[in-house]
Design an enzyme around this catalytic site. Structure first.
Site, PDB file in Angstrom:
ATOM      1  N   GLU A 140       0.846  -1.193   0.000  1.00  0.00           N
ATOM      2  CA  GLU A 140       0.000   0.000   0.000  1.00  0.00           C
ATOM      3  C   GLU A 140       0.883   1.245   0.000  1.00  0.00           C
ATOM      4  O   GLU A 140       1.846   1.303   0.762  1.00  0.00           O
ATOM      5  CB  GLU A 140      -0.904   0.039   1.230  1.00  0.00           C
ATOM      6  CG  GLU A 140      -1.952   1.135   1.123  1.00  0.00           C
ATOM      7  CD  GLU A 140      -2.892   1.214   2.321  1.00  0.00           C
ATOM      8  OE1 GLU A 140      -2.494   0.830   3.428  1.00  0.00           O
ATOM      9  OE2 GLU A 140      -4.019   1.661   2.114  1.00  0.00           O
ATOM     10  N   GLY A 277       3.893   1.516  10.126  1.00  0.00           N
ATOM     11  CA  GLY A 277       4.114   0.866  11.408  1.00  0.00           C
ATOM     12  C   GLY A 277       3.548  -0.530  11.409  1.00  0.00           C
ATOM     13  O   GLY A 277       4.124  -1.459  11.968  1.00  0.00           O
ATOM     14  N   GLU A 280      -2.459  -3.931   7.230  1.00  0.00           N
ATOM     15  CA  GLU A 280      -3.618  -4.806   7.380  1.00  0.00           C
ATOM     16  C   GLU A 280      -3.799  -5.834   6.274  1.00  0.00           C
ATOM     17  O   GLU A 280      -4.927  -6.194   5.968  1.00  0.00           O
ATOM     18  CB  GLU A 280      -4.867  -3.929   7.448  1.00  0.00           C
ATOM     19  CG  GLU A 280      -5.248  -3.217   6.117  1.00  0.00           C
ATOM     20  CD  GLU A 280      -4.705  -1.810   5.955  1.00  0.00           C
ATOM     21  OE1 GLU A 280      -3.690  -1.492   6.618  1.00  0.00           O
ATOM     22  OE2 GLU A 280      -5.259  -1.039   5.167  1.00  0.00           O
ATOM     23  N   GLU A 314      -5.572  -2.482  12.862  1.00  0.00           N
ATOM     24  CA  GLU A 314      -5.283  -3.324  11.692  1.00  0.00           C
ATOM     25  C   GLU A 314      -6.333  -4.416  11.515  1.00  0.00           C
ATOM     26  O   GLU A 314      -6.696  -4.770  10.398  1.00  0.00           O
ATOM     27  CB  GLU A 314      -3.890  -3.963  11.807  1.00  0.00           C
ATOM     28  CG  GLU A 314      -2.732  -2.980  11.977  1.00  0.00           C
ATOM     29  CD  GLU A 314      -2.697  -1.886  10.919  1.00  0.00           C
ATOM     30  OE1 GLU A 314      -3.154  -2.131   9.791  1.00  0.00           O
ATOM     31  OE2 GLU A 314      -2.223  -0.778  11.244  1.00  0.00           O
TER      32      GLU A 314
HETATM   33 ZN    ZN Z   1      -4.872   1.724   8.854  1.00  0.00          ZN
END
Ligand code: ZN
Length: 874
Positions: A140, A277, A280, A314
Site C-alpha cells: 500500500e 508501522g 492490514e 489493523e
Molecule cells: Zn490503517
C-alpha cells in the site's frame, strides 16, 4: 523510477508515452484472477517472477496497459501470442499486440525480474534480525507494481493464487493457508498457497525466512486459527500478542455483526519498517517488531497498550478496507478513519480502566492543529496526482476522520449507527464502496439529514468554532453560532459553513441531561427542554465528542473555569483547556489566561488532564523571552515539581498503571523544561547503570530516563550510547538508544547525531530520523536545515526514496521550528523549487511555511502578555 523493458519498440516510445494513463488505468480492461509464481531468497538483490492474469476486455484493444515499476520484463504474451513491451513513465507498461484482441476474456502471461529493497519498505524488502535475513512485503498504496506487473488499483478486486520458491530452510506465510510444499533441486522448495478471496493488489502479502510460529488460539464464530510469526528464537516475545489478539478479533466480530472474513490470521513481526508501522494485509497483518513483540521481562504498559491499539486498528481493517475496499484513494478515510474509530471503540469497551477515550482526545487535538491551516487537506480530498495519494495518509484522514465519525455516531445514536455499519459491510462484502455508499447505509429515517451534514465535514477543510451563550430569560436555551476557526496571522477567509451536531450536557434539577442539536445555519437558538431553571453547569461539547472548538460567551467561560469545572467530566475539562489555548492562538483569549488555567488543572487526578495542562505550558516555551527562561523553568517546578518529586524516577511496587504512566510523562517534563538539576542528575546515574548492566530502570521509564540523561548529558554519554548501538541486537534497546542520541543539547553533539545519517554501519531505516535532531531546542534548531543545505545531494542519495513513499518529502520539516522572517526567507529560497521533486513534498512544504508565518504572528501578538505572566512568577 524506470522500467527496463528488454523487448521494446524504441521508435514508438513517444507515441506510447502520449497514450499512457496519467494516474489511473482505464476500466475497459479488468483483471478477474491472478496466479503469481515467484522465486525469492533473503539477502539477494533480485527476485524472479511469472504472473498469469485473467482479464476481461469491454471492447477490442491492441494495447494493454498495466502498472509496473522497476521490473525487468523478459517475456510477455497475451492469449499465448507474444506481445511487445513498451514502458511509459515510472508506473506504466503497455503490452502491444500485433492484432486487436476482441472484447471478452483474455489471458496475460509475463515473465520478469524485480528488485528487493535493502533500505526501504517498498515492494519486497529485506529485514534482518540477529544477523539472519528475512523478506517481507509492503504494497500500500502503489508498490504491488514493484512485485508484479498488475492492475494496481483498489477497485480491481480479484482472487490471487500465489506460489513461492524458497530455500528449504525458510518458511513462507501469505494471505491464505499453505496448501502444499514440494522439494525442488538446489536446496529449494515450492510452496503453494490457497487462492484468496477477492483482494485488491495492495492487500496481497508474503514473508519468507526461518520464522518461529506461535499458536495464539482460535477466534470468532468460524474458529479461525491465529498465529504470531516471529524471527527465529523470538517466540517467547509473542506472549502478550498471543494472549490478547484472538479476543480483539472476537470483539470486532461481535461489533460488526459479520464474521471475520478470512480463513486464518497470521501476525508477522518485521524487524524494521520505514514507511509504515503496521499493515492490514488480509489474513496476514505485518507489524514493526517493537510493536508486536517484547521480552516479557522488560515489557511495558505503553508497549502493551500500543500493541492493543494498533492491532485493533489493523484487525478492524479486515472488515473496513479488506472485506469492503475503498473504490479509489480519495475515500481512503473509509479505511483509515474507520479503523481508527473502531479501534478506539473496541479498546474503550474491552479495557474501561485504560480510560482510552481521554487519551484519544490528544489525537483529535493533533488533527485540529493541522486542520487550522489554510493548506489543510479535506478528509475526502480529490486525488489529482500521485502526490495526493502520498499525502492522503495523514492525521486529517485518520484522526479528524475518526473524530467526525464519532461525532455523528453519538448524534445518530450508537445502536442505529452500528446497524448502518453492519448493513454497509454486508451489502458491499468482497466489493468496493464509496463515501456515498457508506452514508446511504448509515442514514436512518430519524436522521435524514445525516449524509448532507456529514459531507460538510468530509468535503471541506477546517474546524468550526461554535460560540455558545446561555440565555435564561423564560425557558433556558442556548444561542449558538458558527464560524471557521483561524489562528492569528492566518490568511484564511470566512465563508465555510458546516452542519454541526452540537451536544449540550447540562444540569437539570438533580441530574444532568444531554441534548443534541444540528447547527445548520450561521446561528440559532435551541431550548434546553429538561431545564426548569437556569442550569448551574453546562458543557457545549458533551464528553468532548464533537469536532469543533467551543467559545463560551457572557461569563460562561469564567464559570466553567471556576466552580463550574467541578461539574464537568474529565473529557469536558480536557476539552475546555484545549479550546481555551486554541482561542488564545487565534487572539480570542489571552495566552496568560490559558497558562493560568493550566496551573489550575496541573495536579488533576486524571493524568490526561494534567497532560493537557503540561501541553499548554510546554507550548508557551518559545514565546518566553530568553531573559525570562529561568522564571519559566521556576514556574514549571513550582506548578508540577512537588508531584514529580513524589513520583521520582522509580516505580513503587503498588503503583497502579495510571501512576506509572503519569510518572513517565511528568517527571521528564519537570527534569528538562523545569531544569530540575537533581532529577537530571538522577536520570544520568540511572542511564549509566542501565548501559552498564541493563538493570535499575523500570521498563515504563527507560525512554524517559535515557532521553533526560541525554538532555543534560555530554560527549561521554553520547559515545557510550553510540557504542551500545553498535553492540546490541535488541530492537527495543536500539529504538530507545537512537531516540536518546537525538536528544542532546550541545550543538557539537547534535551535529554528530545528525551526521549518523551517513554512518554506513547502520541501516538508514533506523537512523534517518536522526537527521532531525536538535529541532526541539532553540540553540540547535537550525542545525538540521544547515545540514540538508550543505549535503543536499548526498542526503537525497542516502534516504529511502523507492516506491510511493519518498522520505525526501519530509525534508521541509527541518524548517518546522522557524519563527522569524530571515529564517522563513532562507527556507523558501532553498525549498520552493526543490520540493516538487519529492513525492508528497509540495504539501508538506506549504504547511511548514504556513506554520512559520503563523508562529511569527503569534509571537508578535502574544510575547508581551506571556512575558508579563512569567515576570510575575518568581
Ligand atoms: Zn490503517
Amino acid at each position: 523510477m524506470r522500467i527496463l523493458a528488454l523487448a521494446f519498440l524504441a521508435s514508438s516510445a513517444c507515441l506510447v508515452a502520449a497514450d499512457a494513463p496519467k494516474l489511473r488505468l482505464s476500466a475497459d480492461i479488468r483483471p478477474t484472477r491472478y496466479a503469481a509464481d515467484l522465486t525469492a531468497v533473503p539477502a539477494t538483490a533480485t527476485f524472479s517472477g511469472v504472473v498469469d492474469i485473467d482479464v476481461t476486455l469491454a471492447r477490442p484493444a491492441s494495447l494493454v496497459w498495466l502498472n509496473a515499476n522497476d521490473l525487468t520484463i523478459q517475456q510477455a504474451a497475451v492469449n499465448s501470442r507474444p506481445a511487445a513491451v513498451e514502458s511509459a513513465g515510472g508506473d506504466f507498461v503497455a503490452l502491444r499486440l500485433p492484432a486487436a484482441l476482441p472484447a471478452g476474456p483474455a489471458k496475460i502471461h509475463i515473465v520478469y525480474q524485480g528488485k528487493i529493497s535493502a533500505n526501504s519498505s517498498a515492494g519486497i524488502f529485506q529485514g534482518e534480525d540477529d544477523g539472519t535475513p528475512y523478506l517481507f512485503t509492503q504494497f500500500e498504496a502503489l508498490d504491488a507494481r514493484r512485485t508484479f506487473p498488475c492492475f494496481d488499483q483498489p477497485d480491481f478486486k480479484t482472487p490471487w493464487q500465489l506460489t513461492l520458491h524458497i530455500r528449504k530452510t525458510d518458511k513462507a506465510v501469505s494471505n491464505t493457508p499453505q496448501v502444499s510444499e514440494t522439494d525442488e533441486p538446489n536446496g529449494m522448495k515450492r510452496v503453494v498457497f490457497a487462492e484468496t478471496k477477492p483482494l485488491p493488489s495492495y492487500l496481497v502479502a508474503f514473508a519468507i525466512g526461518p520464522f518461529d510460529v506461535v499458536d495464539a488460539g482460535k477466534t470468532g464464530r468460524n474458529h479461525v486459527p491465529v498465529r504470531i510469526i516471529t524471527p527465529r528464537g523470538k517466540a517467547s516475545q509473542a506472549e502478550y500478542a498471543a494472549q490478547v489478539t484472538a479476543t480483539i478479533v472476537q470483539r470486532l466480530e461481535d461489533y460488526f455483526g459479520v464474521p471475520y472474513p478470512y480463513e486464518k490470521l497470521d501476525e508477522v513481526a518485521v524487524p524494521l519498517t520505514f514507511s509504515f508501522g503496521a499493515m492490514e494485509n488480509a489474513g496476514m497483518v505485518t507489524y514493526g517488531q517493537t510493536i508486536l513483540l517484547a521480552d516479557p521481562a522488560t515489557d511495558s504498559i505503553n508497549r502493551q497498550r500500543g500493541y492493543a491499539s494498533v492491532a485493533a486498528h489493523e484487525l478492524a481493517h479486515q472488515w473496513f478496507g479488506d472485506l469492503v475496499t475503498t473504490a479509489w484513494w480519495d475515500d481512503i478515510w473509509l479505511n483509515e478513519a474507520f479503523a481508527t474509530w473502531t479501534s478506539s471503540k473496541i479498546l474503550a469497551e474491552w479495557q474501561p480502566d485504560w480510560n482510552s477515550r481521554l487519551s484519544d482526545l490528544q489525537s483529535k487535538f493533533g488533527a485540529m492543529g493541522s486542520d487550522s491551516l489554510v493548506t489543510a487537506r479535506q478528509i475526502r480530498q480529490p486525488i489529482e496526482a500521485k502526490d495526493d495519494i502520498a499525502n492522503a495518509f495523514d492525521g486529517i484522514t485518520y484522526e479528524k476522520g475518526a473524530a467526525v465519525i464519532r461525532m455523528f455516531e453519538v448524534w445518530t445514536g450508537e445502536r442505529q449507527f452500528r446497524a448502518g455499519v453492519t448493513a454497509y459491510l454486508k451489502r458491499y462484502a468482497f466489493r468496493n464502496a464509496t463515501a456515498n455508499d457508506f452514508l446511504d447505509s448509515i442514514a436512518t429515517a430519524s436522521k435524514p439529514q445525516l449524509a448532507r451534514a456529514f459531507k460538510t465535514f468530509l468535503e471541506q477543510p477546517g474546524i468550526p468554532e461554535v460560540s455558545v451563550e446561555l440565555k435564561c430569560t423564560g425557558q433556558p436555551r442556548v444561542a449558538l453560532s458558527q464560524k471557521r476557526y483561524f489562528p492569528l496571522g492566518s490568511t484564511g477567509s470566512q465563508g465555510t459553513q458546516w452542519q454541526v451536531p452540537v451536544c449540550v450536557r447540562y444540569q437539570a434539577g438533580d441530574s444532568p441531561a444531554t441534548e443534541c442539536f444540528l447547527l445548520d445555519k450561521p446561528s440559532a437558538e435551541f431550548p434546553l427542554k429538561s431545564a426548569s431553571s437556569c442550569p448551574a453547569g453546562i458543557s457545549a461539547n458533551a464528553s468532548g465528542t464533537g469536532y469543533y472548538i467551543t467559545s463560551y460567551q457572557g461569563g460562561l467561560l469564567e464559570k466553567e473555569l471556576g466552580d463550574g469545572s467541578e461539574w464537568l467530566n474529565a473529557a469536558e475539562r480536557v476539552t475546555l483547556l484545549h479550546d481555551l489555548k486554541t482561542l488564545a492562538d487565534s487572539g480570542d483569549a489571552k495566552e496568560s489566561a490559558a497558562l493560568a488555567a493550566a496551573r489550575t488543572f496541573a495536579n488533576s487526578k486524571e493524568r490526561q488532564l494534567a497532560a493537557q495542562a503540561r501541553e499548554i505550558v510546554g507550548g508557551a516555551r518559545d514565546l518566553v523571552p530568553p531573559a525570562l527562561r529561568p522564571n519559566y523553568a521556576a514556574f514549571i517546578r513550582k506548578t508540577f515539581g512537588a508531584r514529580a518529586a513524589e513520583l521520582g524516577w522509580s516505580a513503587k511496587p503498588d503503583d497502579d498503571a495510571d501512576t506509572r504512566l503519569l510518572r513517565a510523562s511528568l517527571v521528564p517534563f519537570v527534569a528538562r523544561e523545569g531544569r530540575d538539576t537533581a532529577l537530571q542528575a538522577e536520570a544520568r546515574r540511572l542511564a549509566n547503570g542501565w548501559l552498564e548492566n541493563r538493570t535499575g530502570v523500570d521498563p515504563d521509564m527507560l525512554r524517559a530516563v535515557l532521553l533526560t540523561a541525554a538532555f543534560s548529558g555530554g560527549q561521554d554519554l553520547f559515545d557510550r550510547l553510540l557504542a551500545e548501538l553498535k553492540k546490541t541486537q535488541d530492537r527495543r534497546e536500539r529504538g530507545v538508544i537512537v531516540a536518546a542520541l537525538s536528544s542532546f543539547r550541545d550543538p557539537k553533539i547534535v551535529q554528530q547525531a545528525i551526521e549518523l545519517l551517513f554512518a554506513p554501519q547502520f541501516d538508514v531505516r533506523e537512523t534517518a530520523g536522526l537527521m532531525f535532531s536538535g529541532l526541539g531546542d532553540p540553540q540547535t534548531q537550525t542545525l538540521p536545515f544547515k545540514f540538508v543545505k550543505a549535503h543536499y545531494d548526498e542526503v537525497l542519495k542516502r534516504l529511502p526514496r523507492e516506491g510511493d513513499f519518498d522520505a525526501a518529502a519530509a525534508l521541509p520539516f527541518v524548517g518546522e521550528p522557524f519563527c522569524d522572517e530571515p529564517s522563513r526567507l532562507a527556507f523558501v529560497e532553498f525549498f520552493q523549487d526543490r520540493v516538487s521533486h519529492f513525492l508528497g513534498g509540495p504539501r508538506n512544504y506549504a504547511q511548514v511555511l504556513e506554520g512559520i508565518r503563523l508562529c511569527e504572528a503569534q509571537r508578535a501578538a502574544q510575547s508581551e502578555d506571556v512575558a508579563k505572566f512569567f515576570a510575575q512568577q518568581q
